[in-house]
Design an enzyme around this catalytic site. Structure first.
Site, PDB file in Angstrom:
ATOM      1  N   ARG A 192      -2.291   2.242  10.778  1.00 33.00           N
ATOM      2  CA  ARG A 192      -0.561   1.635  10.021  1.00 33.00           C
ATOM      3  C   ARG A 192      -0.790   2.949   9.017  1.00 33.00           C
ATOM      4  O   ARG A 192      -1.293   2.703   8.220  1.00 33.00           O
ATOM      5  CB  ARG A 192      -0.316   0.784   9.839  1.00 33.00           C
ATOM      6  CG  ARG A 192       0.760   0.010   8.889  1.00 33.00           C
ATOM      7  CD  ARG A 192       1.447  -1.392   8.231  1.00 33.00           C
ATOM      8  NE  ARG A 192      -0.238  -2.097   7.815  1.00 33.00           N
ATOM      9  CZ  ARG A 192      -0.432  -1.926   6.648  1.00 33.00           C
ATOM     10  NH1 ARG A 192      -0.235  -1.040   5.799  1.00 33.00           N
ATOM     11  NH2 ARG A 192      -1.143  -3.215   6.083  1.00 33.00           N
ATOM     12  N   HIS A 230       1.669  -2.356   4.604  1.00 31.54           N
ATOM     13  CA  HIS A 230       2.721  -2.691   5.237  1.00 31.54           C
ATOM     14  C   HIS A 230       3.914  -3.824   5.481  1.00 31.54           C
ATOM     15  O   HIS A 230       4.574  -4.363   6.274  1.00 31.54           O
ATOM     16  CB  HIS A 230       1.646  -4.701   4.875  1.00 31.54           C
ATOM     17  CG  HIS A 230       2.301  -5.917   5.273  1.00 31.54           C
ATOM     18  ND1 HIS A 230       1.659  -6.147   6.893  1.00 31.54           N
ATOM     19  CD2 HIS A 230       3.003  -6.615   5.296  1.00 31.54           C
ATOM     20  CE1 HIS A 230       2.245  -7.009   7.269  1.00 31.54           C
ATOM     21  NE2 HIS A 230       3.263  -7.963   6.124  1.00 31.54           N
ATOM     22  N   TYR A 256      -5.570  -1.507  -2.002  1.00 28.63           N
ATOM     23  CA  TYR A 256      -6.803  -1.961  -0.610  1.00 28.63           C
ATOM     24  C   TYR A 256      -7.453  -0.908   0.139  1.00 28.63           C
ATOM     25  O   TYR A 256      -8.053  -0.822   0.929  1.00 28.63           O
ATOM     26  CB  TYR A 256      -6.313  -3.094  -0.330  1.00 28.63           C
ATOM     27  CG  TYR A 256      -4.900  -2.643   0.942  1.00 28.63           C
ATOM     28  CD1 TYR A 256      -5.155  -1.837   2.100  1.00 28.63           C
ATOM     29  CD2 TYR A 256      -4.134  -3.478   0.533  1.00 28.63           C
ATOM     30  CE1 TYR A 256      -3.702  -2.371   2.694  1.00 28.63           C
ATOM     31  CE2 TYR A 256      -2.476  -3.348   1.028  1.00 28.63           C
ATOM     32  CZ  TYR A 256      -2.656  -2.807   1.810  1.00 28.63           C
ATOM     33  OH  TYR A 256      -1.369  -2.202   3.162  1.00 28.63           O
TER      34      TYR A 256
HETATM   35  C1  LIG Z   1       1.641 -17.676  10.401  1.00 31.00           C
HETATM   36  C2  LIG Z   1       1.483 -16.961   9.563  1.00 31.00           C
HETATM   37  N1  LIG Z   1       0.752 -16.130   8.683  1.00 31.00           N
HETATM   38  C3  LIG Z   1       0.786 -15.284   7.476  1.00 31.00           C
HETATM   39  C4  LIG Z   1       2.308 -14.950   7.291  1.00 31.00           C
HETATM   40  C5  LIG Z   1       1.931 -13.007   6.916  1.00 31.00           C
HETATM   41  N2  LIG Z   1       1.554 -11.858   7.393  1.00 31.00           N
HETATM   42  C6  LIG Z   1       2.729 -11.303   7.539  1.00 31.00           C
HETATM   43  S1  LIG Z   1       1.971 -10.089   8.622  1.00 31.00           S
HETATM   44  C7  LIG Z   1       0.204 -10.948   8.349  1.00 31.00           C
HETATM   45  C8  LIG Z   1      -0.524  -9.904   8.487  1.00 31.00           C
HETATM   46  C9  LIG Z   1      -0.311  -9.690   9.570  1.00 31.00           C
HETATM   47  O1  LIG Z   1      -1.317  -9.024  10.652  1.00 31.00           O
HETATM   48  P1  LIG Z   1      -1.930  -7.864  12.074  1.00 31.00           P
HETATM   49  O2  LIG Z   1      -1.702  -8.889  12.560  1.00 31.00           O
HETATM   50  O3  LIG Z   1      -2.500  -7.461  12.210  1.00 31.00           O
HETATM   51  O4  LIG Z   1      -0.421  -7.267  12.365  1.00 31.00           O
HETATM   52  P2  LIG Z   1       0.199  -5.661  11.558  1.00 31.00           P
HETATM   53  O5  LIG Z   1       0.965  -6.263  10.061  1.00 31.00           O
HETATM   54  O6  LIG Z   1      -0.922  -5.093  10.983  1.00 31.00           O
HETATM   55  O7  LIG Z   1       0.493  -4.987  12.290  1.00 31.00           O
HETATM   56  C10 LIG Z   1       0.559 -11.684   7.077  1.00 31.00           C
HETATM   57  C11 LIG Z   1      -0.424 -12.583   7.131  1.00 31.00           C
HETATM   58  C12 LIG Z   1       2.641 -15.329   9.105  1.00 31.00           C
HETATM   59  N3  LIG Z   1       3.926 -13.898   9.175  1.00 31.00           N
HETATM   60  N4  LIG Z   1       2.475 -16.068   9.422  1.00 31.00           N
END
Ligand SMILES: Cc1ncc(C[n+]2csc(CCOP(=O)(O)OP(=O)(O)O)c2C)c(N)n1
Ligand SMILES: Cc1ncc(C[n+]2csc(CCOP(=O)(O)OP(=O)(O)O)c2C)c(N)n1
Ligand SMILES: [Mg+2]
Ligand SMILES: [Mg+2]
Lengths: 327, 330, 327, 330
Positions: free
Chosen positions: B248, B252, B261
């Site tokens: 990425r 975020h 981080y």
């Molecule tokens: C059930 C749930 N818990 C927490 C969140 C908050 N949240 C949104 S994206 C994210 C991280 C996701 O990481 P990843 O699956 O690696 O996807 P990326 O964003 O890196 O593409 C979090 C914790 C959420 N959307 N849904």
């Protein structure tokens, strides 16, 4: 017109809908060759095959989630939760997904899924096979909650739920399954979701209930009639969204309202019913709005004396109704 | 001139040029949203930057109009190939009534659209995974047999719904492509605190189907592997789990500050593998693009983005009262 | 005594409790080096290390479930749900496990876990970063639900929650985080869970609320005072089990009750509050019990005009209070 | 005389005889409950029959009093080795006040007891898995470092909580033994409709730790593998997933009728591998038991079961009003 048990009416509704509409299918744990642990789906796999009566892996979030996906593209799944208590792992799918798909897509998608679950106690089911869970879902717009009390209503409302274009939680009281019998037409009728039903006309007190306790209210009303007390009994049938007009009308009629449910009191469906009355019928009331409910403890214990203590009984209902009439 | 790797996997010259166009369009739409956000014009952005190759490469392996997509919030590359326009993206960014994803109701990145075969998505991660399985199941029942794409981050592969959905698909041998976009972070949480397996693809064996890990910066390789998986799905050979490894490139979301981080060096290092730059180089190396044609496509994309931004910015909001609509059907 | 924001009070409470008791630890998504997406845990990993400030995998059921296991053997985990909306995957662990461990083991085991979650809208969070989810849990005996509205209460109640021997859901309104400032002693005080708090004495109308809308009620009360209307404002603080005595007392005092919350109306906390009033204060009431709540739609939309339409605003509160006073 | 396989894995003669005793006690307590149920004296039974070898073999690998157990409802063999008595079992069956698991509040099979280091269990399957991980995490924090046992059926390994718990343990390298009792059915649903992987142990690699599949009818083999896993856990080498393959010899519970979904031949076939018979044969083959001593232990066990039944049947129920106790602490 055949007399049948509550559970036979449930089976009949599913069978008729599956015959009528090839997009209806059933999925859940043990719903296939076993016919469901309560036998609600008995005979269905024989008639409709493994493709339409699916014994799923033991995973409620997938049962709900897979059904939601299928519903979104035009199927009409009936997802069975083996016990209402085990709907908890599926809450995210039900509340975040099924209930919100239509709204979040501004009407582009919808989710015509029916989730059936046996609820309630009095069957030696202990903490996790006796729960009433309806109050967890009655603040979730987008969902509908139905809980019929008679075989006639069960058939008509389950068919309505299956045909409904929105997600419906369909709760069946376990004690009603074989205890409650009634006439059920074998015609193709549907009953309206969202409408309560006056199960008995009366003038002195109004009792509002659903599920097993509704029957206790009717029995008590019969007895009280002999004492010269006339009870009006409203069966909510749909627990969410509530039929406000029917509640207001029933409450205003007698000015004395008793809400009864097996589920515990604080935060239960009865609270919302009482609130509707307090908001709309204040000047018609002759007595405080009462609630007769299960105790506010985590769930129903197994040991017979405790289970009995927890359960609403015909005696408790009779007493509460008499007391209100005498207020 | 290098060999045309894309031909070996069945992609025409036109297709790889189209791929490049979609990757660039996704990138530029994304960059524009950040600008608009920093200018206070849109409240929120969530990015596809660094993941365009995987998304576009994957999308090209599906039959548009027949197959279904249950994407996750970064999948701008997917939904563009599936048929959404630059305008659609910008209407969503500005939360305007015409937004095809949600009528202005959802944040950007919450894709959906029946006419695109894109299932409406939500924020709680991984809920779309069982949905994809359900669509495939329905597809088998109705005989339409679409293959279904669903994606999620590597962090999200730790949710119960991934496990339950994958297991269901494995048992029923359903044509679902589980596409994990492993961009090394779940917000601030690095891979090492998310999972202990070597590769997310290692999870497939536990569901009785194939798992493959690939370089998510290479759209041709992604296309090849996804295409194979789609074919297997179409032939009744069941699901595939594909991990596309990438990075990425931006925070975020617009609410995040990634300097807390991860080091700038790490990000700079990753930028050297920017899939768009790499793919441009490839196209040049095989003689399909030169500096001039690169500028041309860039200008075309920029014009589209400009037009879309203008259109969306000037489009009307939904009415306040429409808040009450679409709770239940009739 | 320092003036600080609501979120600073939350951080302070956690820091003090972690210093005081080595069995207190924090776990959740991004709570470590990031300090939480709202920065509620800023500085904690630096002070207490990775062992006690744990960036968990993205899996809410595990966050709750692991915390429950640790709590059962004597730890006092604080589990953060990144947004209240994302508590849904953890419902089974919270409702079936945390809430029932003490009861099902007849007191042998207990579960001193605190689950913190930011809730509420007005922050452009759209459907899934704006929800009020408290009503899903207010029919679960064994659980407690706390939702403070001021920094002072936040610190005292969070410390109480951490020390409580039962599971506590601790909801923090996101809009309060930086908007609401107040004096917070740096002494080690705890406030009682289960007690509502009169935030303003008054004689004409009673307003019962919590969270962000409580502040709107206080602002409106100030304005109405100038108009000669005296409002009594009760902050529920604990949403489950409710402080019935305080509700009854506050309602009886003025005979005119308005319950306000951002969560949607049907099935919300306000229904139970109104029911308590209807059950206990009928003959003290001079007006129907009113509720001012969010609309009964699945969740708050993103688009500014819609978000604004959904949110309770100071204007809506003022108007509702004035209307009730004039009834 | 055959070779003493148990010595090779570090079990003494006395230990294997004790193992046999526990297996038999579990079996006989179970059988008695069925009789009581059919006589209308207890409302419900859920069985360990066919799983005793795996349970007792596994339990022997732990340090009783230090390690923790998060068992599932069939684990009578586990809780007996952990210290529960025949009386405890029967008090639970009769739902009497003295029941140490729940004071008569829960169904049989819902084990718990602080003094036994057995965490209180519930009915929703697999919720105990993250708990076990939490206990191990707490154990690391407090420096007590117990190893934690948690078990579940193969059907239950499809729940999200299995995945999330295992992943958490993998990331934190926690000493948890994930013990899957694969008895081929989840109520009526056969393995083939539950999972598509070869073995539940295949799931371990997706969490970055070791997975092993073993013959659950052989308590010595189970002991060996679990013991190794416990040692690894104690040495900070993380969790292990163990699948013990076995067969449920009786219906799912007293409410079930297994004739609907499996043939009598299949059940008879499985009964030939009844772990208790096999283990008795082993003990005889190595000269540790003969028909006379077999009868002796049987009589001892029967006497215990009789005494426990009498005691429990005559013990008082909880009072009705005690329904209101233990909702909150003070
Ligand atoms: C059930 C749930 N818990 C927490 C969140 C908050 N949240 C949104 S994206 C994210 C991280 C996701 O990481 P990843 O699956 O690696 O996807 P990326 O964003 O890196 O593409 C979090 C914790 C959420 N959307 N849904
Ligand atoms: C969440 C949940 N769903 C459903 C049930 C009902 N149920 C109890 S046991 C069982 C089957 C379990 O099968 P498996 O995991 O293989 O264990 P086994 O009983 O075969 O030992 C089911 C469906 C439950 N207890 N919990
Ligand atoms: Mg990621
Ligand atoms: Mg099994």
């Amino acid at each position: 017109m055949a007399v049948m048990t509550f559970i036979e009416a449930v089976t009949l509704a599913m069978r008729e809908e599956m015959r009528r509409d090839p997009s209806v299918f059933l999925l859940g744990e043990d719903v296939g060759i076993r016919g469901g642990v309560f036998r609600a789906s008995m005979g269905l796999i024989e008639e409709f095959g493994e493709e339409r009566v699916i014994d799923t892996p033991l995973a409620e979030s997938a049962i709900a989630g897979v059904a939601i996906g299928a519903a979104a593209v035009g199927m009409r799944p009936i997802a069975e939760m083996q016990f209402a208590d085990f709907i908890m792992p599926a809450v995210n799918q039900i509340v975040s997904e099924a209930a919100k798909m239509r709204y979040r897509s501004a009407g582009d998608w919808n989710c015509p899924i029916t989730i059936r679950a046996p609820f309630g106690g009095g069957v030696h089911g202990a903490l996790y096979h006796s729960q009433s869970v309806e109050a967890m879902f009655n603040s979730t717009p987008g969902l509908k909650i139905v809980a019929p009390s008679t075989p006639y209503d069960a058939k008509g409302l389950l068919k309505a739920a299956i045909r409904d274009n929105d997600p419906v939680l369909f709760f069946e009281h376990k004690r009603c399954y074989r205890l409650i019998k009634g006439e059920v037409p074998d015609t193709d009728y549907v009953l309206p979701i969202g409408k309560a039903d006056v199960k008995r006309e009366g003038t002195d007190i109004t009792v509002i209930s659903y599920g097993l306790t509704l029957h206790f209210a009717l029995q008590a009303a019969e007895k009280l009639a002999a004492e010269g007390i006339s009870a009006h009994v409203l069966d909510l049938r749909t627990l969410y969204p509530l039929d406000k007009d029917a509640i207001i009308q029933a409450a205003s009629k007698t000015g004395k309202v008793l809400v009864i449910h097996e589920d515990n009191k604080e935060g239960g469906i009865g609270g919302e019913v009482a609130a509707i009355v307090a908001e709309n019928c204040l000047f018609d009331l002759d007595a405080p709005v009462r609630r007769l409910c299960g105790p506010d403890v985590p769930a129903m214990p197994y040991s017979p004396p405790m289970e009995k203590f927890f359960m609403i009984t015909p005696e408790k209902v009779l007493e509460a109704m008499r007391e209100l009439a005498l207020f | 001139m290098s060999t045309k790797r894309h031909e070996a996997v069945g992609l025409t010259d036109q297709q790889v040029l189209d791929m490049y166009y979609y990757m660039l369009l996704a990138r530029k739409l994304d960059e524009r949203q950040w600008l608009l956000n920093r200018a206070g014009k849109v409240p929120f952005v969530i990015s596809c930057q660094g993941q365009e190759a995987a998304q576009v490469g994957a999308a090209f392996a599906f039959e548009i109009g027949r197959d279904y997509f249950c994407p996750y919030y970064r999948d701008l590359g997917i939904v563009l190939v599936a048929g959404q326009s630059a305008r659609d993206t910008m209407l969503t960014a500005f939360a305007k009534a015409e937004d095809p994803n949600s009528g202005g109701r959802q944040m950007p990145g919450h894709f959906g659209g029946k006419k695109f075969n894109i299932l409406t998505g939500s924020s709680p991660v991984t809920t779309q995974v069982p949905h994809a399985v359900g669509i495939a199941l329905a597809g088998r029942m109705t005989g339409k047999n679409p293959v279904v794409y669903t994606s999620f981050g590597e962090g999200s592969s730790n949710q119960g719904d991934f496990h339950e959905g994958a297991n269901f698909a494995g048992v029923h041998k359903l044509p679902v492509i589980f596409f994990c976009e492993n961009n090394k972070y779940a917000i601030s949480v690095p891979l090492s605190k998310q999972l202990a397996c070597e590769s997310v693809a290692d999870r497939a064996i536990g569901y009785g189907f194939k798992g493959v890990s690939i370089d998510g910066n290479d759209p041709i390789e992604v296309y090849r592997v996804v295409k194979e998986a789609v074919e297997r799905g179409r032939n009744g050979e069941g699901p595939t789990l594909i991990e596309a490894v990438m990075y990425r490139l931006v925070p975020h979301s617009s609410d995040d500050d990634d300097r807390v981080y991860r080091s700038r060096e790490e990000v700079e290092e990753a930028k050297k593998k920017d899939p768009i730059i790499q793919f441009a180089n490839y196209l040049k190396s095989v003689g399909l693009m030169d500096d001039a044609s690169e500028q041309e496509v860039l200008q075309k994309v920029q014009a589209e983005v400009d037009e879309a931004t203008d259109y969306a910015e000037n489009a009307p909001y939904p009415t306040p009262e429409s808040t009450l609509d679409h709770v239940y059907g009739s």
